[in-house]
Design a protein around this motif. Structure first.
Motif, short mmCIF file in Angstrom:
data_model
loop_
_atom_site.label_atom_id
_atom_site.label_comp_id
_atom_site.label_asym_id
_atom_site.label_seq_id
_atom_site.Cartn_x
_atom_site.Cartn_y
_atom_site.Cartn_z
N LEU A 70 7.76 -5.52 13.32
CA LEU A 70 7.19 -5.08 14.60
C LEU A 70 6.45 -6.20 15.34
N GLY A 71 5.95 -7.19 14.62
CA GLY A 71 5.23 -8.29 15.26
C GLY A 71 3.82 -7.93 15.67
N CYS A 72 3.21 -6.98 14.97
CA CYS A 72 1.81 -6.63 15.24
C CYS A 72 1.09 -6.43 13.92
N GLY A 73 -0.22 -6.28 13.97
CA GLY A 73 -0.99 -6.03 12.77
C GLY A 73 -0.79 -4.61 12.28
N VAL A 74 -0.67 -4.45 10.96
CA VAL A 74 -0.46 -3.13 10.38
C VAL A 74 -1.42 -2.98 9.21
N CYS A 75 -2.08 -1.82 9.15
CA CYS A 75 -3.01 -1.51 8.06
C CYS A 75 -2.71 -0.12 7.52
N VAL A 76 -3.10 0.09 6.27
CA VAL A 76 -3.10 1.42 5.69
C VAL A 76 -4.51 1.65 5.18
N SER A 77 -5.03 2.84 5.44
CA SER A 77 -6.37 3.18 4.97
C SER A 77 -6.32 4.46 4.16
N ASP A 78 -7.33 4.62 3.30
CA ASP A 78 -7.56 5.95 2.74
C ASP A 78 -8.56 6.60 3.69
N ARG A 79 -9.33 7.54 3.26
CA ARG A 79 -10.27 8.20 4.18
C ARG A 79 -11.57 7.42 4.37
N ASP A 80 -11.74 6.32 3.62
CA ASP A 80 -12.99 5.58 3.66
C ASP A 80 -12.86 4.11 4.02
N ILE A 82 -10.02 0.36 4.48
CA ILE A 82 -8.70 -0.22 4.64
C ILE A 82 -8.23 -0.69 3.26
N ILE A 83 -7.02 -0.28 2.85
CA ILE A 83 -6.52 -0.65 1.51
C ILE A 83 -5.36 -1.64 1.55
N ALA A 84 -4.73 -1.84 2.72
CA ALA A 84 -3.63 -2.80 2.85
C ALA A 84 -3.61 -3.34 4.28
N VAL A 85 -3.36 -4.66 4.42
CA VAL A 85 -3.37 -5.32 5.73
C VAL A 85 -2.26 -6.35 5.79
N ALA A 86 -1.59 -6.44 6.93
CA ALA A 86 -0.62 -7.52 7.18
C ALA A 86 -0.61 -7.82 8.67
N GLY A 87 -0.39 -9.08 9.00
CA GLY A 87 -0.32 -9.49 10.40
C GLY A 87 -1.67 -9.70 11.05
N LEU A 88 -2.73 -9.55 10.30
CA LEU A 88 -4.11 -9.76 10.76
C LEU A 88 -4.88 -10.42 9.62
N PRO A 89 -5.99 -11.11 9.93
CA PRO A 89 -6.78 -11.71 8.84
C PRO A 89 -7.32 -10.64 7.89
N LYS A 90 -6.95 -10.77 6.62
CA LYS A 90 -7.36 -9.77 5.62
C LYS A 90 -8.87 -9.73 5.46
N LYS A 91 -9.52 -10.88 5.60
CA LYS A 91 -10.98 -10.93 5.45
C LYS A 91 -11.68 -9.98 6.40
N GLU A 92 -11.11 -9.83 7.60
CA GLU A 92 -11.72 -8.98 8.62
C GLU A 92 -11.59 -7.49 8.32
N LEU A 93 -10.56 -7.11 7.57
CA LEU A 93 -10.24 -5.69 7.44
C LEU A 93 -10.18 -5.15 6.01
N LEU A 94 -9.56 -5.87 5.10
CA LEU A 94 -9.30 -5.36 3.76
C LEU A 94 -10.59 -4.97 3.03
N GLY A 95 -10.64 -3.73 2.58
CA GLY A 95 -11.81 -3.24 1.84
C GLY A 95 -12.98 -2.84 2.72
N LYS A 96 -12.85 -2.99 4.02
CA LYS A 96 -13.95 -2.65 4.94
C LYS A 96 -13.98 -1.15 5.19
N SER A 97 -15.19 -0.63 5.37
CA SER A 97 -15.38 0.80 5.64
C SER A 97 -14.88 1.17 7.03
N LEU A 98 -14.37 2.38 7.13
CA LEU A 98 -13.89 2.89 8.41
C LEU A 98 -15.05 3.34 9.28
N HIS A 99 -14.88 3.21 10.58
CA HIS A 99 -15.86 3.74 11.53
C HIS A 99 -15.75 5.26 11.53
#
Length: 182
Positions: A70-80, A82-99
């Motif tokens: 797709l050429g964009c950032g893709v994430c998968v989250s559980d309810r709390d 982010i558990i998987a990240v691609a196309g974006l810096p993982k440091k910014e998102l992976l394991g971070k709490s959801l708003h």
């Protein structure tokens, strides 16, 4: 924040009440599943259970393939978080709490496609920072329960995300939900 020194008794049915302070800090809501296990010292450990967390390796492979196509950032989250990240810096998102806005969208089973400035545009991370210009959020449903979301994000200068990407998010969410059902 570590809470210590709280004592609770086991009732006649073997139940223990998890103190409100701990539930608030760990974001444990009524109906949330908890894993119970012991360590080698005989301590009982309660851990918030994430059903989709069991698929984190699979979800990571899926988001990498999807992001590449797709050429964009893709994430998968559980309810709390982010558990998987691609196309974006993982440091910014992976394991971070959801708003809370994203948590509510997942709980309400919302499908969101929005650009920055639109009313439907929501915050993704718990810290409220949001440097993305476009977003698609598709809730993952497993056995009738909302267990997470597939999130597509674009930044300034990225290819705009639209209907094709939204359909891809629906496919991904349905596929991951079916994988959880076994």
């Amino acid at each position: 924040m570590t809470l210590a020194g709280i004592v609770r008794r086991i009732d006649d049915l073997g139940r223990v009440v998890v103190p409100k302070e701990i539930r608030r800090v760990l974001r444990i809501r009524e109906g949330d599943p908890l894993e119970i296990f012991t360590d080698k010292d005989g301590e009982i450990i309660l851990k918030k259970y994430s059903p989709i967390g069991e698929l984190s390796n699979f979800a990571q492979q899926y988001v990498e393939a999807t992001s590449q196509i797709l050429g964009c950032g893709v994430c998968v989250s559980d309810r709390d978080q982010i558990i998987a990240v691609a196309g974006l810096p993982k440091k910014e998102l992976l394991g971070k709490s959801l708003h809370r806005e994203l948590e509510e969208a997942i709980n309400d089973r919302e499908a969101i496609m929005a650009r920055k400035g639109e009313k439907k545009f929501i915050k993704i991370l718990g810290n409220g920072e949001n440097e993305y210009t476009g977003q698609i959020v598709q809730t993952i449903i497993c056995e009738g329960d909302a267990i997470g979301a597939v999130i597509l994000l674009s930044r300034e200068g990225d290819k705009a995300i639209g209907e094709a990407e939204q359909k891809a998010a629906v496919i991904a969410a349905n596929f991951l939900g079916k994988q959880m059902e076994g």
